[in-house]
Design a protein around this motif. Structure first.
Motif, short mmCIF file in Angstrom:
data_model
loop_
_atom_site.label_atom_id
_atom_site.label_comp_id
_atom_site.label_asym_id
_atom_site.label_seq_id
_atom_site.Cartn_x
_atom_site.Cartn_y
_atom_site.Cartn_z
N ARG A 296 33.16 33.83 39.33
CA ARG A 296 33.05 34.22 37.94
C ARG A 296 34.38 34.06 37.20
O ARG A 296 35.44 34.33 37.77
CB ARG A 296 32.56 35.66 37.84
N ALA A 297 34.30 33.66 35.95
CA ALA A 297 35.49 33.48 35.12
C ALA A 297 35.16 33.84 33.68
O ALA A 297 34.06 33.55 33.19
CB ALA A 297 35.99 32.04 35.18
N TRP A 298 36.12 34.49 33.00
CA TRP A 298 35.94 34.86 31.61
C TRP A 298 36.28 33.69 30.70
O TRP A 298 37.27 32.99 30.89
CB TRP A 298 36.82 36.05 31.26
N HIS A 299 35.43 33.48 29.69
CA HIS A 299 35.63 32.44 28.69
C HIS A 299 35.74 33.09 27.31
O HIS A 299 35.03 34.06 27.01
CB HIS A 299 34.45 31.47 28.65
N VAL B 35 41.93 49.10 36.77
CA VAL B 35 40.51 48.93 36.47
C VAL B 35 39.93 48.04 37.56
O VAL B 35 40.53 47.02 37.91
CB VAL B 35 40.31 48.31 35.08
N GLU B 36 38.80 48.38 38.10
CA GLU B 36 38.22 47.65 39.22
C GLU B 36 37.11 46.71 38.75
O GLU B 36 36.26 47.09 37.94
CB GLU B 36 37.68 48.62 40.27
N GLY B 37 37.16 45.47 39.26
CA GLY B 37 36.07 44.55 39.05
C GLY B 37 36.29 43.52 37.96
O GLY B 37 36.71 43.86 36.87
N ILE B 38 36.00 42.25 38.27
CA ILE B 38 36.14 41.18 37.29
C ILE B 38 35.26 41.43 36.07
O ILE B 38 35.62 41.07 34.95
CB ILE B 38 35.79 39.82 37.94
N GLU B 39 34.13 42.11 36.27
CA GLU B 39 33.23 42.36 35.15
C GLU B 39 33.85 43.31 34.12
O GLU B 39 33.39 43.38 32.99
CB GLU B 39 31.90 42.93 35.66
N ASN B 40 34.91 44.03 34.53
CA ASN B 40 35.57 44.98 33.63
C ASN B 40 36.90 44.46 33.08
O ASN B 40 37.66 45.21 32.47
CB ASN B 40 35.79 46.31 34.35
N ASN B 41 37.18 43.17 33.30
CA ASN B 41 38.44 42.59 32.84
C ASN B 41 38.59 42.70 31.31
O ASN B 41 39.65 43.05 30.80
CB ASN B 41 38.52 41.12 33.26
N LEU B 42 37.50 42.41 30.59
CA LEU B 42 37.57 42.48 29.14
C LEU B 42 37.76 43.92 28.67
O LEU B 42 38.56 44.18 27.76
CB LEU B 42 36.29 41.90 28.53
N ILE C 245 46.24 46.83 35.17
CA ILE C 245 45.91 45.91 36.26
C ILE C 245 44.40 45.93 36.48
O ILE C 245 43.78 46.98 36.47
CB ILE C 245 46.59 46.34 37.59
N VAL C 246 43.83 44.75 36.68
CA VAL C 246 42.45 44.64 37.11
C VAL C 246 42.46 44.21 38.57
O VAL C 246 43.05 43.17 38.91
CB VAL C 246 41.66 43.63 36.27
N THR C 247 41.88 45.01 39.44
CA THR C 247 41.88 44.68 40.87
C THR C 247 40.50 44.21 41.30
O THR C 247 39.48 44.77 40.91
CB THR C 247 42.36 45.89 41.71
N LEU C 248 40.49 43.17 42.12
CA LEU C 248 39.26 42.59 42.62
C LEU C 248 39.05 42.88 44.10
O LEU C 248 38.13 42.34 44.70
CB LEU C 248 39.26 41.06 42.40
#
Length: 349
Positions: free
Chosen positions: A19-22, A321-328, A344-347
């Motif tokens: 997954r990647a944010w656009h 913050v945990e999870g790529i889905e919470n990056n935004l 920091i966002v940790t995966l």
């Protein structure tokens, strides 16, 4: 060139997609979730000279807001409907470069995604034994070097200076204040956006005084905190803070302008400080700061600051913050000032 892992092993390690944010639209004013999309993208095996990295920690930083605009700036704008970028720490899964092997931890700039395939020359090895990996995105990373170069080189700090830092509870500001204290400042003052952050500045980071800028006019609170004026202002906020600092500036003071987060989401031009004419009588110097101009200081920075971190003399905080889905959500929270220290966002490890 032969891969650092066997073809079969490499195939086992490489997922088909990640997954990647656009960025899907250029925000007008405050960014909203409608301006972004989290999408599945193919994961590319590394070609010659490349490495494949699984990201562990992602950085969100205020400068990223500027890259969401199409306006010409010091860094290229994000392209629409392509993966966004930013600082990241990850572990090498597969390598087609002799200097990197699976299991190495690296710092690179292809964040906002789970997996990154990049040319090895754009990655830097980091030592997980020397410091927690996340610190290479914060206190020992770009924000730390920004604080170090901005205070010592751009602002020309001298022992005995009185230093004022805005946005002082953030990753950069908190390190600026502590570096000034450790290097002999007469007085260190910080501003922040909550009473909790003010308490962290004074009780944990050793600031001599701090105030919540939401509790009253900045100029009045700064005058109370620095009755004899200030010699150095490290600006992360701009606007009312910059105007107040100019009013409090002593003769031949210095201002390092690192950021103006109060103006990043403005939809109309913001007024310049109304008292800028004081630069003539006070002969103070104001200079913009981009960390990219000061990477020559990196070895000196790490050599000097790392021992203070290990000894506990220089403290740091992270908001994780945990999870790529919470990056935004992490990025938007950063713009709202919800972080203490580095966001920091940790995966996952």
């Amino acid at each position: 060139m032969t891969s650092s892992v066997s073809p079969d092993a490499a195939a086992d390690r490489i997922p088909a997609t990640g997954r990647a944010w656009h960025l899907t639209a250029r925000p007008e004013g405050w960014p909203t979730p409608d301006d972004f999309a989290l999408r599945e993208v193919p994961v590319q095996a590394p070609a010659e000279g490349q490495i494949l990295v699984r990201n562990i920690h992602l950085s969100v930083d205020p400068y990223m807001r500027g890259r969401m605009s199409a306006a010409k700036s010091y860094v290229e704008p994000y392209k629409l409907n392509e993966p966004m970028t930013g600082g990241a720490i990850g572990v090498v899964l597969a390598s087609e470069h002799p200097d990197f092997a699976p299991g190495d931890h690296v710092l690179h700039e292809l964040g906002w995604r789970e997996y990154a395939t990049l040319r090895a020359k754009y990655a830097t090895k980091v030592d997980a034994e020397a410091a927690p990996l996340s610190t290479y995105l914060g206190v020992l990373g770009m924000p730390g070097l920004t604080a170090y170069a901005g205070l010592l080189r751009v602002a020309g700090f001298q022992p005995g200076d009185t230093v004022f830092v805005s946005g002082a509870a953030g990753a950069v500001g908190s390190e600026v204040g502590q570096l000034a204290r450790l290097k002999g400042a007469a007085r260190v003052i910080g501003s922040a956006g909550s009473d909790e952050k003010v308490k962290v500045l004074t009780d944990e980071y050793g600031f001599d005084a701090a105030f919540n800028y939401k509790n009253g006019p900045v100029a009045e609170q700064l005058k109370e905190a620095a009755p004899s004026g200030i010699d150095v202002y490290f600006d992360n906020v701009g606007g009312e803070h910059l105007e107040a600092a100019i009013s409090a500036m002593n003769l031949h003071g210095r201002i390092a302008v690192c950021g103006m987060i109060s103006q990043y989401n403005a939809t109309e031009p913001t007024p310049a400080p109304r008292n800028l004419a004081q630069i003539i009588a006070k002969r103070f110097r104001m200079e913009g700061l981009l960390v990219m101009d000061h990477y020559d200081l990196q070895p000196q920075f790490v050599q000097e600051v790392a021992p203070w971190i290990r000894s506990g003399e220089l403290k740091y905080r992270e908001t994780v913050v945990e999870g790529i889905e919470n990056n935004l959500d992490a990025f938007l929270g950063l713009l709202r000032g919800e972080n203490v220290g580095k966001m920091i966002v940790t995966l996952g490890a």
